[in-house]
Each structure stands twice: as C-alpha cells, then as structure tokens.
Write an enzyme that holds these catalytic residues in place. Structure first.
Site, mmCIF file in Angstrom:
data_model
loop_
_atom_site.group_PDB
_atom_site.id
_atom_site.type_symbol
_atom_site.label_atom_id
_atom_site.label_comp_id
_atom_site.label_asym_id
_atom_site.label_seq_id
_atom_site.Cartn_x
_atom_site.Cartn_y
_atom_site.Cartn_z
ATOM 1 N N ASP A 86 6.993 9.389 -6.354
ATOM 2 C CA ASP A 86 8.428 9.280 -6.070
ATOM 3 C C ASP A 86 8.870 7.832 -6.226
ATOM 4 O OD1 ASP A 86 7.772 7.912 -3.647
ATOM 5 O OD2 ASP A 86 7.817 9.763 -2.476
ATOM 6 N N ASP A 95 4.085 3.625 4.984
ATOM 7 C CA ASP A 95 3.341 3.551 6.243
ATOM 8 C C ASP A 95 3.269 4.962 6.825
ATOM 9 O OD1 ASP A 95 2.351 3.168 8.796
ATOM 10 O OD2 ASP A 95 3.528 1.356 9.161
ATOM 11 N N LEU A 96 2.086 5.541 6.807
ATOM 12 C CA LEU A 96 1.944 6.931 7.251
ATOM 13 C C LEU A 96 2.093 7.077 8.756
ATOM 14 C CD1 LEU A 96 -0.897 8.232 4.912
ATOM 15 C CD2 LEU A 96 1.584 8.362 4.625
ATOM 16 N N HIS A 130 15.510 5.033 -2.494
ATOM 17 C CA HIS A 130 16.430 5.136 -3.626
ATOM 18 C C HIS A 130 17.429 3.984 -3.701
ATOM 19 C CE1 HIS A 130 15.747 9.757 -4.268
ATOM 20 N NE2 HIS A 130 14.630 9.061 -4.227
ATOM 21 N N ALA A 155 0.817 -1.217 0.000
ATOM 22 C CA ALA A 155 0.000 0.000 0.000
ATOM 23 C C ALA A 155 0.846 1.260 0.000
ATOM 24 C CB ALA A 155 -0.933 -0.005 1.209
ATOM 25 N N GLY A 156 2.167 1.116 -0.100
ATOM 26 C CA GLY A 156 3.039 2.283 -0.123
ATOM 27 C C GLY A 156 3.584 2.612 1.256
#
Length: 255
Positions: free
Chosen positions: A137, A63-64, A82, A60-61
């Site tokens: 990104d 972790d906020l 990166h 899900a990208g």
C-alpha cells in the site's frame, strides 16, 4: 523528542523520521510530523528536500503496536499515508530519499514515492506486507511498477525477499550506493546540486513524468507544450539563455 525533525541548510530542507528505537516505524505522530514538514517544504526558498531516518533504519514501515487488523484499514490509509504520498508528488521540487539501514513495508513505499533514492551500503529493502498477509500500500504498487516493471515488482512483492543495497542498485531501485558513514554527506551534496538547478523547471519536469504514467501520447504532447510556455516565462530560462550566449555558468535563482 519530535518524531519528525526538520532542518535547513541554505535551500535544502532535511526531514528525518525520528523514532530510532523502533527503526522509525510509522505511528500517528510520525504521519502528523511528516505532513507538517512537507508543508514547510513548500516554502519557495526550499529548492530540494532530503528524506531520511535516524539511527539504524530509514523506516521499518507501520508500527504494529498502533495497528488493528479489525479496524477499517482503508480509512486509516486514507487519513495517514495517502496525504503524505500526495504531498511529496505535489511538491514541485526534487525529493531525495537517503536510505540508511532497514527500509521495509510502508517505509519502502515512501522511499519509492520520492524522486531520487540513494542508499547506504548496509541498507536493506524488504517488501514486508505479504509477510503478515497484507498487500502493498501507500503507493508501493504504483511506483514499483514504474521503477521495476510489473513482472519484477510482482515477483519481489509476493516473495517478500530481502534485497541488499547492491541488488537494489542493480535493479535500478536506487541510483547510487555509498558507504554508510558517507550517506548523509552525499545526500546533502546531491540535494545542494539539485537546489542549484532551475527549480520551477525541475518541478514541471516532475509533473510531466507523473502525468506520463497514464497519459495518451496526444495528452502528453499537449502538456509538454503548455509547461514549456510556462518554463519560458521564468527568470531561470532567461538566465540560462544569457549564460549560454555569454559562455559562462548559469546562476539559477529558482524563479
């Protein structure tokens, strides 16, 4: 429980993002585990890699809960995402993303960094970034521009539209869609196929296509010539020619 699990089956290494309770969202431990797994994938005995997620999602990208918009996000990207993006592209062997379930934000970027993508029929692809006021990104703009073209990539990323697996296949984002319960078997089958090919030739082909994104024609022709010299010195080249002349199937060793 490790946040990233690594397994080997013959010449195929499988890397599984393993935080299923949060749809394999990235935190520092996931980045560290992925980095170590990609180091292990450099082993010459590994000739193909599968990257997938545990449970209901690929990733899900970010972790906020481990995220601060007031911090230096650039420094965070440089220190975490990166290196792993670069490690996948520098790995001179095929990396296949087996997208199970949700694939969003930086998880989508990571899938696009891979060489091949196949998806479960219940997978979904969500840009994510613009939904919280950020920009794509982790290589997302670079690879989506190459995969979809600038116009479609921009429209999709800026609209935050959710794509189904079927739509992703129609767009060329994934090469194949299979039933969810067959995804891992199909990924293993496809990875085994690639693991049986001339690994060094595959790796140099990967390098050529990466170089082509920004090269002039003259530069690309020169790199093709240089790498063809290197390919012709491999054991797999000699085996391929011998098999052709003998009218038999080649048995490539990856050397």
């Amino acid at each position: 429980m490790a946040e990233v699990e690594v397994s080997r089956d013959g010449a195929v290494q499988t890397i599984t993002l393993n935080r299923p309770d949060v749809l394999n969202a990235f935190n520092r431990a996931v980045h560290d585990g992925l980095r170590e797994a990609l180091k292990q994938a450099r082993d010459p005995e590994v000739r193909a890699v599968v990257l997938t997620g545990a449970g209901r999602g690929f990733s899900a990208g970010q972790d906020l809960n481990e995220f601060s918009a007031t911090g230096d996000l650039g420094a965070t990207l440089r220190a975490t995402y990166h290196p792993n993006v670069a490690a996948i592209r520098q790995l001179e062997k095929p990396v296949l993303a087996a997208v199970n379930g949700v694939c969003a934000g930086a998880g989508l970027s990571l899938a696009c960094v891979c060489d091949i993508r196949i998806a479960a029929d219940n997978a979904s692809f969500v840009p994510g970034f613009i939904g919280i006021g950020l920009v794509p990104d982790s290589g997302g703009t670079f690879f989506l521009n190459r995969l979809l073209g600038a116009s479609r990539a921009f429209e999709w990323m800026s609209s935050n539209r959710r794509l189904t697996a079927a739509e992703a296949h129609a767009w060329g984002l994934v090469s194949e869609v299979v039933e969810a319960d067959a995804l891992q078997a199909r990924a293993a089958e496809l990875a085994a196929f690639y693991a049986g090919l001339p690994t060094r030739g595959i790796g140099m082909t990967k390098r050529l296509f990466d170089h082509a994104a920004t090269a002039t024609l003259e530069d690309q022709l020169e790199l093709e010539a240089q790498l063809q010299v290197a390919a012709a010195q491999t054991e797999d080249f000699r085996e391929g020619v011998a098999a052709f002349l003998d009218k038999r199937a080649p048995k490539f060793s990856g050397r």
